[in-house]
Write an enzyme that holds these catalytic residues in place. Structure first.
Site, PDB file in Angstrom:
ATOM      1  N   ASP A 245       0.258  -1.287  -0.497  1.00  0.00           N
ATOM      2  CA  ASP A 245      -0.247   0.228  -0.157  1.00  0.00           C
ATOM      3  C   ASP A 245       0.789   1.011  -0.148  1.00  0.00           C
ATOM      4  O   ASP A 245       1.361   1.722   1.460  1.00  0.00           O
ATOM      5  CB  ASP A 245      -1.032   0.100   0.741  1.00  0.00           C
ATOM      6  CG  ASP A 245      -2.090   1.460   1.233  1.00  0.00           C
ATOM      7  OD1 ASP A 245      -1.702   1.824   0.058  1.00  0.00           O
ATOM      8  OD2 ASP A 245      -2.752   0.969   2.346  1.00  0.00           O
ATOM      9  N   LYS A 252       1.447   7.909  -0.013  1.00  0.00           N
ATOM     10  CA  LYS A 252       1.832   7.759   1.831  1.00  0.00           C
ATOM     11  C   LYS A 252       2.857   8.169   2.036  1.00  0.00           C
ATOM     12  O   LYS A 252       3.656   8.778   1.252  1.00  0.00           O
ATOM     13  CB  LYS A 252       1.874   6.787   2.707  1.00  0.00           C
ATOM     14  CG  LYS A 252       0.536   5.812   2.805  1.00  0.00           C
ATOM     15  CD  LYS A 252       0.523   4.735   3.146  1.00  0.00           C
ATOM     16  CE  LYS A 252      -0.700   3.949   3.309  1.00  0.00           C
ATOM     17  NZ  LYS A 252      -1.458   4.168   4.538  1.00  0.00           N
ATOM     18  N   ARG A 326     -11.278  -0.372   1.671  1.00  0.00           N
ATOM     19  CA  ARG A 326     -12.413  -0.309   2.087  1.00  0.00           C
ATOM     20  C   ARG A 326     -13.033  -1.051  -0.055  1.00  0.00           C
ATOM     21  O   ARG A 326     -14.370  -0.930   0.437  1.00  0.00           O
ATOM     22  CB  ARG A 326     -13.087   0.813   2.377  1.00  0.00           C
ATOM     23  CG  ARG A 326     -12.957   1.689   1.321  1.00  0.00           C
ATOM     24  CD  ARG A 326     -13.131   2.953   2.897  1.00  0.00           C
ATOM     25  NE  ARG A 326     -11.776   3.405   3.574  1.00  0.00           N
ATOM     26  CZ  ARG A 326     -11.690   3.781   4.174  1.00  0.00           C
ATOM     27  NH1 ARG A 326     -12.999   4.809   4.864  1.00  0.00           N
ATOM     28  NH2 ARG A 326     -10.740   4.078   5.514  1.00  0.00           N
TER      29      ARG A 326
HETATM   30  N1  BES Z   1      -3.007  -0.103   5.123  1.00  0.00           N
HETATM   31  C1  BES Z   1      -3.570   1.348   5.482  1.00  0.00           C
HETATM   32  C2  BES Z   1      -3.984   1.158   6.946  1.00  0.00           C
HETATM   33  C3  BES Z   1      -3.655   1.192   7.725  1.00  0.00           C
HETATM   34  C4  BES Z   1      -2.471   1.558   8.638  1.00  0.00           C
HETATM   35  C5  BES Z   1      -2.731  -0.443   8.150  1.00  0.00           C
HETATM   36  C6  BES Z   1      -1.281   1.257   9.408  1.00  0.00           C
HETATM   37  C7  BES Z   1      -1.868  -0.904   9.122  1.00  0.00           C
HETATM   38  C8  BES Z   1      -0.933   0.507   9.494  1.00  0.00           C
HETATM   39  C9  BES Z   1      -5.243   1.513   4.976  1.00  0.00           C
HETATM   40  O1  BES Z   1      -5.037   1.408   3.856  1.00  0.00           O
HETATM   41  C10 BES Z   1      -5.146   3.782   4.880  1.00  0.00           C
HETATM   42  O2  BES Z   1      -3.598   3.759   4.220  1.00  0.00           O
HETATM   43  N2  BES Z   1      -6.021   4.035   5.988  1.00  0.00           N
HETATM   44  C11 BES Z   1      -6.099   5.332   5.675  1.00  0.00           C
HETATM   45  C12 BES Z   1      -7.741   5.541   5.114  1.00  0.00           C
HETATM   46  C13 BES Z   1      -7.886   7.259   5.291  1.00  0.00           C
HETATM   47  C14 BES Z   1      -6.911   7.592   4.023  1.00  0.00           C
HETATM   48  C15 BES Z   1      -8.878   7.804   5.288  1.00  0.00           C
HETATM   49  C16 BES Z   1      -6.103   6.069   7.176  1.00  0.00           C
HETATM   50  O3  BES Z   1      -5.559   4.964   7.641  1.00  0.00           O
HETATM   51  O4  BES Z   1      -5.106   6.348   7.280  1.00  0.00           O
HETATM   52 ZN    ZN Z   2      -4.172  -0.441   2.894  1.00  0.00          ZN
HETATM   53 ZN    ZN Z   3      -4.618   2.803   1.534  1.00  0.00          ZN
END
Ligand code: BES
Ligand code: ZN
Ligand code: ZN
Length: 475
Positions: A245, A252, A326
């Protein structure tokens, strides 16, 4: 590591003996005569007092060496599992013998077997230096063979999930990990199907394709089925399989990207669990659906503002491409529903917000009704995994409504991100009982302690196995 049962008068000459000791150096039940053989002076010198977490390695006249593990005032399932996990890493011989399983609490044999197999886990694929742990066999004095076998199955399935999650993203492209999952499933007696990109296009999985659009490595979707004769209940599982990701165009920052090979933990957990459920021969039908893709960035990557059409259910305006889990789960849920399961559970490293809320050691569970949430929590407690219920608070649903599509993939509020993500999934889960497990916090162990080894944890595998056990018609 092999776990076996042994007779009381087992030959210890080439073995390490692992013995539990209570506070103030009284022997754990079953260990009196062993403790009596320890030189009291040595014991005093070691400053070992039997406190929880204490350990001492001492010479012994009948064994190669003796490891004493402290269990405190009262031995529990968790303290025995922790002690065994810590002890197996200290063993210097190929073989070890223990009587920790004789402590008269419920499931002490399972605690020992799990502690050993999980605590003795190492991921050494890319290490060219150092050596693997020497211990190859742990013998449980008068251990119950069936209880050992079932505990080992759960722990080995957890370790399989750990292996996949620990694998660098470079070496687990969707097409590669999909084949490994097919093989694991087939070798456990499951029927397996792997959908390639053409099939995913043909089936119109627009949300999965929207995430996969930004990667040069094509997506896959794995379907595994366990259909034992006579099963009356059907459990559907869906696992988030983001093989890396980056965040996509809403990229990120470096510190947050570092651990994102973990983002297929849900997929690994679901496949580990269904394989173990089949090996255990539980009387419950299980269907597992695993969408697999990178979330990467190239010229074709989905842009903020693009609208995706999942295989069924509401259309989605993608406002942040980092909320991709999601999206692929919307399609995963749509596919699993075709198999008409009675219960659906999805597992995902879905939100940083779940980690903020519950920390690194507790996973969140959301349930469409209180019965399924309670079932998951009971299963987790039997498995010795830590879950906490969070609410599907309906008022927050407004925050994921889109101006131009049916839903937006991020909330318009900065807060409650684990809940709004769960509410999003709820729109694709159908009307039956459904639970969502957000394992973003505990998917990775930050340190080695007891049965936990630094790196992927495999959390969820044993909870799903226990859940399947509670749904099985033989119960
Ligand atoms: N894979 C991440 C969530 C995650 C964060 C997993 C830390 C393990 C450790 C997910 O896809 C993500 O990036 N979520 C975002 C959502 C936001 C953009 C609404 C998040 O949690 O920041
Ligand atoms: Zn993710
Ligand atoms: Zn993500």
């Amino acid at each position: 590591m092999e776990i076996r049962t042994a007779a009381t008068d087992v030959d210890l000459t080439e073995s390490t003996l692992i013995v539990g000791v209570m506070s103030d150096n009284t022997a754990a039940p079953g260990a009196d005569d062993i403790l009596a053989t320890v030189d009291p002076n040595l014991l005093e010198l070691s400053k070992f007092e039997g406190k929880t977490g204490q350990m001492a390695v001492l010479p012994h006249d009948r064994a190669k060496s003796l490891i004493l593990v402290g269990l405190g005032d009262e031995a529990t399932f968790e303290s025995i599992r922790t002690a065994t996990g810590n002890a197996v890493r200290l063993v210097k011989t190929e073989r070890a013998v223990t009587n920790l399983n004789q402590i008269p609490i419920e499931a002490s044999t399972r605690a020992v077997a799990e502690g050993a197999v999980l605590g003795g886990y190492q991921y050494r694929t890319y290490k060219t230096e150092g050596e693997a742990l020497p211990i190859g066999t742990l013998e449980l004095i008068e251990g119950d063979t069936e209880e050992i076998a079932s505990a080992v199955l759960g722990a080995e399935a957890t370790n399989l999930a750990r292996d996949w999650v620990n694998t660098p993203a470079l070496d687990k492209a969707p097409e590669i990990i999909a084949e490994l999952m097919r093989e694991a499933g087939e070798s456990a007696g499951l029927s397996a199907e792997v959908w390639d990109e053409a099939r995913i296009v043909e089936e119109k999985l627009g949300a999965l394709l929207g995430v996969a659009a930004g990667s040069d490595r094509p997506p896959r979707l794995v379907v595994l089925e366990y259909k034992p004769e006579g099963a009356t209940t059907h459990l559907g599982l869906v696992g988030k399989g983001i093989t890396f990701d980056t965040g996509g165009l809403s990229i990120k920052t470096a510190p947050f990207m570092e651990e994102m090979k973990d983002d297929m933990s849900g997929a690994a957990v679901v496949v580990g669990a269904i394989s173990a459920i089949a090996r255990l021969g539980l009387s419950v039908r299980v269907t597992a659906v695993v969408p697999l893709t990178d979330n990467a960035v190239n010229g074709l990557a989905t842009r903020p503002g693009d609208v995706l059409r999942p295989v069924s259910g509401p259309t989605i305006e993608v406002l942040n491409t980092d909320a991709e889990g999601r999206l692929i789960l919307a399609d995963g849920l749509g596919i699993v529903r075709r198999y008409e399961p009675d219960w659906i559970v999805d597992v995902a490293t879905l939100t940083g917000a779940a980690r903020v809320a519950l920390g690194d050691k507790i996973a969140a569970v959301f349930g469409s009704d209180s019965e399924i949430a309670a079932k998951v929590l009971e299963a987790a407690s039997r498995a010795g995994e830590h879950f906490w219920e969070m609410p599907l608070f309906a008022d927050y649903k407004k925050s994921i409504e889109s101006d131009i599509a049916d839903l937006r993939n991020i909330s318009n509020s900065r807060y409650g991100g684990a809940i709004t993500a769960a509410l999003f999934l709820a729109q694709y889960a159908g009307d039956g009982p459904w639970a969502h497990l957000d394992i973003a916090g505990p998917a990775r162990n930050r340190e080695t302690a007891g049965e936990q080894v630094k790196g992927a944890s495999g959390v969820g595998v044993r909870t799903l196995i226990e859940l399947a056990r509670s749904l099985s018609s033989a119960d």
